[in-house]
Each structure stands twice: as C-alpha cells, then as structure tokens.
Enzyme design. Structure first.
Site, short mmCIF file in Angstrom:
data_model
loop_
_atom_site.label_atom_id
_atom_site.label_comp_id
_atom_site.label_asym_id
_atom_site.label_seq_id
_atom_site.Cartn_x
_atom_site.Cartn_y
_atom_site.Cartn_z
N CYS A 134 0.59 -0.89 0.33
CA CYS A 134 -0.10 -0.14 0.04
C CYS A 134 1.20 1.03 0.08
CB CYS A 134 -0.90 0.13 1.78
SG CYS A 134 -2.39 -1.40 1.05
N PHE A 161 -10.45 -4.87 -0.85
CA PHE A 161 -9.65 -4.48 -1.62
C PHE A 161 -9.84 -5.01 -3.48
CE2 PHE A 161 -7.05 -6.41 1.71
CZ PHE A 161 -5.39 -4.75 1.60
N HIS A 218 -3.68 7.26 2.15
CA HIS A 218 -3.75 6.48 2.10
C HIS A 218 -4.88 5.55 2.47
CE1 HIS A 218 -3.83 2.53 -0.72
NE2 HIS A 218 -3.52 1.76 1.03
N ASN A 254 -9.61 -0.57 -1.33
CA ASN A 254 -8.00 0.25 -1.11
C ASN A 254 -7.62 -1.03 -2.23
OD1 ASN A 254 -5.33 -0.54 -0.72
ND2 ASN A 254 -5.74 -0.77 1.61
#
Length: 396
Positions: A169, A220, A310, A343
């Site tokens: 990430c 995700f 993020h 994500n």
C-alpha cells in the site's frame, strides 16, 4: 479559515524554491478492469463462485462488507476466468502459474491504459518521457512489467526505468518519492510513474482456518494509476497540479509480521495483524511532525494543511483522524476513494489526489478558497513503513 502570516511566508519561500527546480505532478491518470462489483452483492457472488455454504463465514463477511465503507470496486476476476481456471476457487491446489499468467497480462493492460490517459491529460508527446518508475505487488516475472509497459505505450529504448515490486500500500507514494528525486536531479526530465494492481494473485475460497482472508475480500480492489512528474513546468504547455517538497520514509523496527505476505504454490497469502491501526496511530504523529518540521514553523496546526492519505481501511483513517484531531472534511478525499474503489493498494493515492483537485475546483467554482495550499501525502505499507511527502496544491 484565515491563513496565518507564517503560512504565507512559507508559501513564498516554496515558490522561490520551485523556481530552483522542485518537482511537480503535471498530470494524473487511472484505469480499471471491466468488472464492477457492488459491495451489496459481493457476499452472494463470492460464496457462489467458491461453492461455500458456511453460514458463519457468510455472516462474518457480511459484517465486514459494511464496516469497510466500500460501496463499489473494480476487479479482474470474472466468471470467464473461473470457468477457464476452476482450480482458483478450490483449496490447496498449486495455482501460482495460472495466477501469474492472468496477473501479468492484466496489470500490463491496466498500466498501459492509465499511462495513456495520463499522457493525454498532460498534453505532450510520449517521446518526451525520459524516465519510468513502475510499481506493482501483483506480478512476478523477468523482464518486469516496466519493460512491457514501455513497449505497450511506445517509450523510447533510451528511457531509464526503475521498478518497485511488493511495496504494498505504500508503493504509490514510494514511487512518487523516487520520481521526485529523479526529476530534480535530471533537469528537463519527465518521469512517468505507473502503478498497477490486481487481487487475483491472492484470491482464495473462504476458510475457517483463515478468517483474516475475509478482510481482504471485503476491502481490496483492482486498478492502475499514473502520474507525470517533472521540474520547471513549461509555461503554456504544462499545468502543474502539485508541487513536491520534502519526502521522507521511516520503518518501524520489529513490525515485519504486522503486514505479512508470502508467495507460495497457491499464490500470495496475506496476514494483516489486528493491531495495525493502533501501530499507525501510535507512530503517525511523530512521523508527521518530523515531516512538517522541515517547514521550520511551529504555529500551524494539523487542520491548517490538506491531507492526502492512502485509505488502507476505515479503522486506519479513524485512528489518524482521532490522533491528530482532524476535522472530518480533512480526510474526505481518502474516504471517497475508499468508498468508490476500495483499497487498490499502490494505485489508491492517485484516486485520492484526483478527488482533492475536484474538491478544490468545486470550492473555487462556488467562490470560496479551494482549501489549504500546503499538505501531506501519506501512505503506510509493509515494514511497517511510513511514506510521506510535503506538498503544495497548485489548484486551490
């Protein structure tokens, strides 16, 4: 909120420094696979595709799908892929070759599309790109995806390439840090930063022995992002979006197992420790203070800056917001990116920056100031590693 006089002084100093060659983000681009997943329909589809009927696992995933705050995501996985490779939905089979065949092709295609969109937005020729920084945690091959991307968009064989694999990430901001250094140390250069990710490499059926897998299923997504970075923007030809200043990286000793990923015969297996949000909460203030210390100004609060974070997950954003006592709107771009794309690992910071620009332009359209000029770009990845860049939003 009225801007402090010290902030104005800092902005003037930064403008002077920019004239000396500070790197700028000159364009952004993104791309996604064609399969759009609605979070409300994910549970039924996932359990149908994996032929699982465990009611407790179904209830657990249903709860996770709500708590992640994700609404939609794009994924490479499709019915066509499962029909061709039914073994991907079975437990314990050696499928790493099949997964990499799918992943390598998919990440290349998405990276090409994101890069082409970015170059189109930039407005200059692909032949003007001098360097390529390529980021992915979703493929493994020699030569790497950087070469396939360079070929796919027609980069010159003289292009200097750098590849960052398995940064997770934090990869997007790590790549931006590297691109910044390249741009500032090579006058006239133009760096293409491309990130591309897919979850196929870790796709598995639900298992009572791996309850943490369900977090990934609920959180995700797949996609690609791209940026053009360069110093000394050409007036009338380039439109700089963000000016990049200090970039730092810190890792936390003895946290290697907190974000643990292993490539094996079944693909990649990830374990995200429960204490990850707390570890970030305990260390984020010190990291941000270190980064902001480069301003040499102590009379500005955290809410005097914009925040491009993020979105690893809602728990991380909540912990950061609480620790720094941020106003809710400070993380709105991160929360929007999480809701719309999940994500998407290294790509997600591109989506956050796009939403920040959109919010700034919307405020200006309403006759308001577009928000704080100064801000932080942050990401957290395996290590546990903190990446941060002090930046100035040129669209406010």
């Amino acid at each position: 909120m009225e801007v402090y006089s010290s902030e104005r002084m800092i902005q003037e100093e930064m403008t002077t420094k920019a004239d000396g060659g500070k790197a700028n983000i000159l364009a952004l681009g993104k791309a996604f696979p064609h399969q759009l997943v609605m979070q409300d329909l994910l549970v039924d589809g996932y359990f149908r595709d994996t032929n699982c009927d465990d009611p407790e696992l179904r209830r657990k995933l249903t709860r996770l799908c709500k708590t992640t705050t994700v609404r939609t995501r794009y994924v490479v996985m499709s019915q066509e892929i499962l029909e061709k490779y039914p073994e991907l939905a079975l437990e314990g089979l050696p499928t790493v070759k099949q997964r990499l065949d799918i992943c390598n092709k998919a990440v290349t295609q998405m990276a090409i599309e994101a890069s082409q969109a970015c170059i189109k937005s930039w407005g200059r020729s692909v032949s003007d790109i001098t360097h390529l920084v390529y980021v992915s945690s979703s493929e493994a091959r020699l030569p790497g995806g950087d070469l396939y991307l360079a070929k796919g968009i027609g980069l010159s064989p003289d292009t200097n390439r750098v590849m960052l694999y398995f940064s997770g990430c934090s990869g997007g901001v790590a790549g931006l840090r590297v691109a910044k250094d390249i741009a500032e140390n090579n006058p006239g250069s133009r760096v293409l930063l491309a990130t591309s990710e897919t979850t196929i490499i870790g796709y598995k059926p639900p298992s009572v022995n791996r309850p943490y897998d369900l977090v990934g299923v609920a959180l995700f997504g797949d996609g690609a992002g791209a940026m053009i970075i360069g110093s000394g923007p050409v007036s009338g030809l380039e439109r700089p979006l963000f000016e990049l200043h200090t970039a730092i990286q810190n890792f936390l000793p003895d946290t290697e197992k907190v974000i643990d990923g292993r490539l094996n015969e079944e693909g990649i297996s990830f374990i995200l420790a429960r204490e990850l949000p707390e570890i970030i909460e305990e260390n984020v203030k010190g990291f941000c203070d270190k980064l902001l210390g480069h301003l040499g100004c102590d009379d500005m609060g955290y809410n005097d800056f914009f925040w491009a974070v993020h979105p690893g997950g809602p728990a991380i954003l909540n912990k950061l917001e609480k620790k720094l006592d941020l106003w809710p709107e400070k993380l709105s771009a991160s929360r929007r990116a999480l809701a719309d794309y999940g994500n998407a690992s290294s790509n997600t910071i591109v989506y956050v920056l796009e939403y920040l620009i959109e919010e700034s332009l919307m405020k200006k359209k309403e006759g308001k100031k577009g928000g704080p000029d100064l801000g932080l770009i942050l990401a957290f990845g395996p290590g546990v590693t903190f990446e941060g860049i002090l930046t100035r939003n040129l669209t406010v």
